[in-house]
Design an enzyme around this catalytic site. Structure first.
Site, PDB file in Angstrom:
ATOM      1  N   SER A   1      -4.863   4.045  -4.938  1.00 28.50           N
ATOM      2  CA  SER A   1      -4.882   3.839  -3.487  1.00 28.50           C
ATOM      3  C   SER A   1      -5.015   2.402  -3.002  1.00 28.50           C
ATOM      4  O   SER A   1      -4.888   2.152  -1.800  1.00 28.50           O
ATOM      5  CB  SER A   1      -5.993   4.662  -2.853  1.00 28.50           C
TER       6      SER A   1
ATOM      7  N   LYS B   1     -11.739  -0.461   5.190  1.00 29.84           N
ATOM      8  CA  LYS B   1     -11.200   0.906   5.164  1.00 29.84           C
ATOM      9  C   LYS B   1     -12.255   1.835   5.753  1.00 29.84           C
ATOM     10  O   LYS B   1     -13.454   1.664   5.497  1.00 29.84           O
ATOM     11  CB  LYS B   1     -10.895   1.281   3.708  1.00 29.84           C
TER      12      LYS B   1
ATOM     13  N   SER C   1      -3.978   5.697  -0.526  1.00 38.68           N
ATOM     14  CA  SER C   1      -4.599   6.094   0.721  1.00 38.68           C
ATOM     15  C   SER C   1      -5.064   4.919   1.578  1.00 38.68           C
ATOM     16  O   SER C   1      -5.368   5.116   2.757  1.00 38.68           O
ATOM     17  CB  SER C   1      -5.802   6.998   0.433  1.00 38.68           C
TER      18      SER C   1
HETATM   19  N1  GLN Z   1      -2.735   9.319  -4.353  1.00 39.82           N
HETATM   20  C1  GLN Z   1      -3.831   9.750  -5.167  1.00 39.82           C
HETATM   21  C2  GLN Z   1      -4.430  10.997  -4.567  1.00 39.82           C
HETATM   22  O1  GLN Z   1      -3.860  11.488  -3.679  1.00 39.82           O
HETATM   23  C3  GLN Z   1      -4.857   8.670  -5.299  1.00 39.82           C
HETATM   24  C4  GLN Z   1      -5.675   8.499  -4.084  1.00 39.82           C
HETATM   25  C5  GLN Z   1      -6.694   7.425  -4.220  1.00 39.82           C
HETATM   26  O2  GLN Z   1      -6.591   6.551  -5.073  1.00 39.82           O
HETATM   27  N2  GLN Z   1      -7.705   7.513  -3.388  1.00 39.82           N
HETATM   28  O3  GLN Z   1      -5.433  11.495  -4.964  1.00 39.82           O
END
Ligand code: GLN
Length: 488
Positions: A175, A76, A151
């Site tokens: 995410s 990532k 994400s």
């Molecule tokens: N969807 C969540 C957010 O927008 C979690 C994101 C994540 O786990 N990095 O913060």
């Protein structure tokens, strides 16, 4: 070759059925052909991959390779990679070449893996659909009109589309697990502190944790073994021995005590998703697991609690991006204040700005007690609920996400609707617990087959059990083997 799992690739490499160079060339070819349609990669590191593969082949020829020597991976784009662009999918870091490797990157490199590239993601890992990326949205290989989740959506799309056998991800509120569910993968978020955060661009430091997106629990175990452990560079990494996760996959399902989180089987859950999860529960029961309902009454507070804590931490973490030391700097600033304002104004996207503003607000004098302090108290209640549940059961089970993959653009204008995608995953981060999402079926949405994931959460450092339950389930099911059409 691309259909092989990491374990199968490893066996093939050791049996000299193919070389790492052949494998790497094959996958680079697929990335070139199929990658652009998905927008899964920000950077493809073809030259580096070929050099890594040649080095791995030499090591294997000498007989001093390990199980991962020569196995291609993707990271990532939140992980710093020495000499390689590390953007966090933000304009702010669109010219940032990291001067060192994150610990996760270093450990996988030392294990002999081959770096294929850096995957697309939501900007600074803020999002649930991969639509906040400066580099544009990632598409779901199961249906290009839909999101892969976020994400870590680029990692998910790349692994689901068989462009890479495995990829790293990070999980602050879901995410890893949510994109795994939306693309038919096994996604593991380890216990907070199990894996070093050194060199991982910080979003919300008390929640962020690195993990993997894999095609099987066995592969996740293999790669977790190679990334976990204490790191003197991360004071929150925990100094406890790393179990041999792969050796513990054999633990039987017989006698396993599973708690179904009552609060996560109610309103808002798509009945078709629930049917898949219930089917999986029935299978686990037939195999000897003991299932009961458990109530964790504070869990419905998770989303509001998270959207105070995470923005508060991000507003502090992202203050370092000021146009002076890192990343984007505006043209011809009038003075220092103008430099800060315009560099940040131009460098960050809308969602990131929304979080920074919310976070600054909840931390400000006069509001701190009402929001931040209260959120910390809710966080303690949530952790307490889990602790009580683990007095009665070994793992808790729920769907990973309330729906299957949704259409691109469907939720971009409504942040709250977007935030609710993580309604079942966020609590584990607030409590620092390990969680895994595994494929458990498919739903049919107007003729489109879409994967469904179920989530298991365990006590701190309970990764072994999560992985073994998942592995035992995968020995008895075929869901995780299905590939999206056009990518098989
Ligand atoms: N969807 C969540 C957010 O927008 C979690 C994101 C994540 O786990 N990095 O913060």
């Amino acid at each position: 070759m691309h259909t092989l799992t990491v374990s199968e690739m490893s066996a093939g490499l050791r049996a000299r059925k193919f070389s790492s160079l052949e494998l790497t060339l094959h996958l680079l070819g697929r990335i070139e052909r199929l990658g652009p349609g998905l927008n899964a990669f920000v950077t493809v590191t073809a030259d580096r991959a070929l050099a890594d593969a040649r080095a791995a082949d030499e090591r294997n020829a000498k007989g001093d390779g390990g199980p991962l020597t020569g196995v291609p991976v993707a990271h990532k784009d939140i992980f710093c990679t020495d000499g390689i662009l590390t953007t966090c999918a933000s304009r702010m870091l669109s010219n940032f070449v990291a001067p060192y490797d994150a610990t996760v990157v270093r450990k996988w490199r030392e294990a002999g893996t081959v770096l294929l590239g850096k995957t697309n993601m939501d900007e600074f890992a803020m999002g649930s659909s991969n639509e906040t990326s400066f580099y544009g949205p990632v598409r779901n290989p199961w249906d290009h009109a839909r999101v892969p989740g976020g994400s870590s959506g680029g990692s998910a799309a790349a692994v689901a589309a068989r462009l890479a056998p495995i990829a790293s991800g990070t999980d602050t509120g879901g995410s890893i697990r949510q994109p795994a569910a939306l693309t038919n993968l096994t996604g593991l978020k380890p216990t907070y502190g199990r894996v070093s955060r050194y060199g991982m661009v910080a979003f919300a430091s008390s929640l962020d944790q690195a993990g993997v997106l894999a095609r099987s629990a066995e592969d996740a175990a293999l790669l977790l073994e190679a990334m976990a452990g204490f790191d003197p560079n991360d004071s929150t990494s925990v100094d406890t021995p790393v179990p041999r996760y792969t050796a513990e996959l054999k633990q039987p399902l017989q006698g396993l005590r599973i708690g179904l989180i009552k609060e996560f089987f109610g309103e808002g859950l798509d009945p078709a998703v629930e049917r898949c999860v219930r089917g999986a529960i029935a299978l686990l029961q037939r195999e000897g697991a003991v299932v009961k309902d458990v109530s964790l009454p504070s869990l419905p507070l998770s989303v509001p609690t998270y959207y105070v804590v995470a923005p508060a931490e991000c507003s502090s973490n992202l203050s370092r991006f000021d146009g002076v030391r890192f990343g984007h700097r505006c043209e011809q600033p009038k003075d220092l204040l103008d430099l800060y304002r315009r560099s940040r104004g131009e460098g960050f996207g809308d969602e990131v700005k929304r979080r920074i503003m919310t976070g600054t607000y909840v931390l400000s004098a006069g509001y701190y007690d009402a929001y931040y302090l209260k959120a910390q108290k809710c966080r303690a209640l949530i952790a307490g609920d889990f602790a009580r549940a683990f007095g009665e059961v070994d793992v808790v089970l729920s769907p990973t996400s309330p729906t299957a993959a949704f259409k691109l653009g469907a939720k971009t204008s409504d942040p709250i609707a977007m935030y609710l995608n993580d309604i079942y995953s966020i609590a584990a981060n607030l409590a620092g617990l390990p969680g895994i999402s595994i494929p458990c079926g498919f739903i049919n949405d107007a003729g489109t087959e879409l994967p469904v994931g179920m989530q298991l959460v365990g006590p701190h450092f309970g990764e072994s059990r999560l992985l073994s339950v998942s592995h035992q389930y995968q020995l008895r099911t075929e869901w995780h083997k299905r590939a999206p059409k056009g990518y098989a």
